[in-house]
Write an enzyme that holds these catalytic residues in place. Structure first.
Site, PDB file in Angstrom:
ATOM      1  N   THR A  75       0.921  -1.121  -0.026  1.00  0.00           N
ATOM      2  CA  THR A  75      -0.017   0.026  -0.032  1.00  0.00           C
ATOM      3  C   THR A  75       0.761   1.271  -0.181  1.00  0.00           C
ATOM      4  OG1 THR A  75      -1.612  -1.193   1.247  1.00  0.00           O
ATOM      5  CG2 THR A  75      -1.892   1.125   1.074  1.00  0.00           C
ATOM      6  N   LYS A  78       4.052  11.621  22.241  1.00  0.00           N
ATOM      7  CA  LYS A  78       2.523  11.224  22.820  1.00  0.00           C
ATOM      8  C   LYS A  78       1.529  12.569  21.865  1.00  0.00           C
ATOM      9  CE  LYS A  78       2.726   8.768  27.191  1.00  0.00           C
ATOM     10  NZ  LYS A  78       4.179   8.446  26.968  1.00  0.00           N
ATOM     11  N   ARG A  97      -2.041   4.961   6.962  1.00  0.00           N
ATOM     12  CA  ARG A  97      -2.631   3.671   7.798  1.00  0.00           C
ATOM     13  C   ARG A  97      -2.297   3.747   9.002  1.00  0.00           C
ATOM     14  NH1 ARG A  97      -0.332  -2.187   5.691  1.00  0.00           N
ATOM     15  NH2 ARG A  97      -2.272  -1.888   4.194  1.00  0.00           N
ATOM     16  N   HIS A 112     -10.333  -1.381   4.166  1.00  0.00           N
ATOM     17  CA  HIS A 112      -8.916  -1.143   3.328  1.00  0.00           C
ATOM     18  C   HIS A 112      -9.530  -0.621   1.993  1.00  0.00           C
ATOM     19  CE1 HIS A 112      -5.197  -1.023   1.634  1.00  0.00           C
ATOM     20  NE2 HIS A 112      -4.769  -2.187   2.309  1.00  0.00           N
TER      21      HIS A 112
HETATM   22  N1   CP Z   1      -2.257  -5.646   0.861  1.00  0.00           N
HETATM   23  C1   CP Z   1      -1.738  -4.773   1.563  1.00  0.00           C
HETATM   24  O1   CP Z   1      -2.379  -4.044   2.379  1.00  0.00           O
HETATM   25  O2   CP Z   1      -0.352  -5.181   1.787  1.00  0.00           O
HETATM   26  P1   CP Z   1       0.593  -4.178   2.481  1.00  0.00           P
HETATM   27  O3   CP Z   1       0.005  -4.348   4.284  1.00  0.00           O
HETATM   28  O4   CP Z   1       1.851  -4.689   2.412  1.00  0.00           O
HETATM   29  O5   CP Z   1       0.332  -2.694   2.364  1.00  0.00           O
END
Ligand code: CP
Length: 324
Positions: free
Chosen positions: A73, A102, A122, A150
């Site tokens: 990703t 923090k 992420r 996702h």
């Molecule tokens: N598919 C996927 O999210 O892979 P990564 O965790 O490597 O980003």
């Protein structure tokens, strides 16, 4: 008028874009029409010259904030920005940032959004991408928030299915493994509810079943079958979507040890599959697909990972590059 009826429109668009979406947080914000627009642009990206592409994000900076490990990703987003002529700032380890001191997620986003045109993030906490989108005046793209969603993986999964079968409607998609904590299957199952005549086969142990609220939300949209035995489903599925058991999300390591080797797909496991059956996996795999599957015509997971590039280029081009 037709477009207005079929686009799931955002009320307060941060940046005027053809998707009509401010932030990419959850796949359920996408209608079929919006998914198809992403796929159309992704296909164009595969044909476009390097020179043409390099103008799309010229002068734009994308923040790549990865509070949790990632290979595909993060790197496919960062590669996409560079293929489109933009620049990337960010981190792949939050320990090197003031989060270590923090600083809250909200404050971190409030600062970084001033430095960039778009944020890809992420984070291990479900709902964190939504929170970031609330405090950011720039578009936020969710690259995975805990066990929740996702969405960009789903868009590339659907693109991969469309390329392999020429269609998405009418397919029987089996999902096997960790359907409880696997965010990719949550997003993919939800998106398949936008398509016609889909059969979903959820194959999991009782302790790792698809969350009930997701199953209920799909009732009336797709035909659902659930079971534990992979052998029972293999002959009928068009796609077998295999997931890793998400060790990092188990509160009790002992529970992970009990289930970790329950589903292992090998060339022998799939001997009764349709000749056209394809195996997908968001990757990384641990041991849920053996290496002998890689050389069979069923293997689609490496192509799937490669499709992250045109699909994420399409998303960035649509969100902040003015593509239509
Ligand atoms: N598919 C996927 O999210 O892979 P990564 O965790 O490597 O980003």
């Amino acid at each position: 008028m037709e477009a207005e009826k079929t686009l799931k429109k955002s009320n307060s668009l941060k940046v005027d874009n053809a998707l009509g979406i401010s932030d990419i947080i959850s796949i359920d914000e996408f209608s079929r029409k919006q998914i198809e627009l992403v796929h159309k642009i992704a296909a164009e990206m595969e044909e476009m010259s390097i020179k043409e592409k390099m103008k799309i994000l010229e002068g734009k900076v994308v923040g790549s904030l990865f509070f949790e490990p990632s290979t595909r990703t993060r790197l496919s987003f960062e590669s996409s920005v560079q293929h489109l002529g933009g620049r990337v700032i960010g981190f792949s380890d939050a320990k090197s940032t003031s989060v270590k001191k923090k600083e809250t997620l909200s404050d971190t986003i409030r600062m970084i959004e001033k430095y960039v045109d778009c944020i890809v993030m992420r984070h291990p906490l479900p709902g964190s991408a939504r929170r970031a989108a609330e405090v950011s005046t720039k578009p936020v793209i969710n690259g995975g928030d805990g066990a929740n969603q996702h969405p960009t993986q789903t868009l590339l999964d659907l693109y991969t299915i469309k390329k392999a079968f020429g269609k998405i409607d009418g397919l029987n998609i089996g999902m096997v493994g960790d359907l409880k904590y696997g965010r990719t299957v949550h997003s993919l199952a939800t998106a398949l509810g936008e398509f016609d005549d889909i059969e979903l086969s959820f194959i999991a142990l009782d302790s790792l079943k698809m969350p009930r609220h997701l199953v209920e939300s799909l009732e009336g949209k797709v035909k659902i079958k659930e079971g534990r035995s992979l052998d029972d489903f293999i002959p009928d599925v068009d796609v077998l979507y295999v997931t890793r058991i998400q060790e990092e999300r188990f509160p009790d390591p002992y529970e992970y040890e009990k289930v970790k080797n329950e589903y292992v797909v090998s060339a022998d496991t799939i001997k009764n599959a349709k000749s056209t059956m394809k195996i997908m996996h968001p990757l990384p795999r641990v041991n849920e697909i053996t290496l002998d599957v890689d050389d069979t015509p069923h293997c689609l997971y490496f192509e799937e990972a490669a499709n992250g590039l045109p699909v994420r280029q399409a998303l960035l081009g649509l969100m902040i590059g003015g593509l239509k």
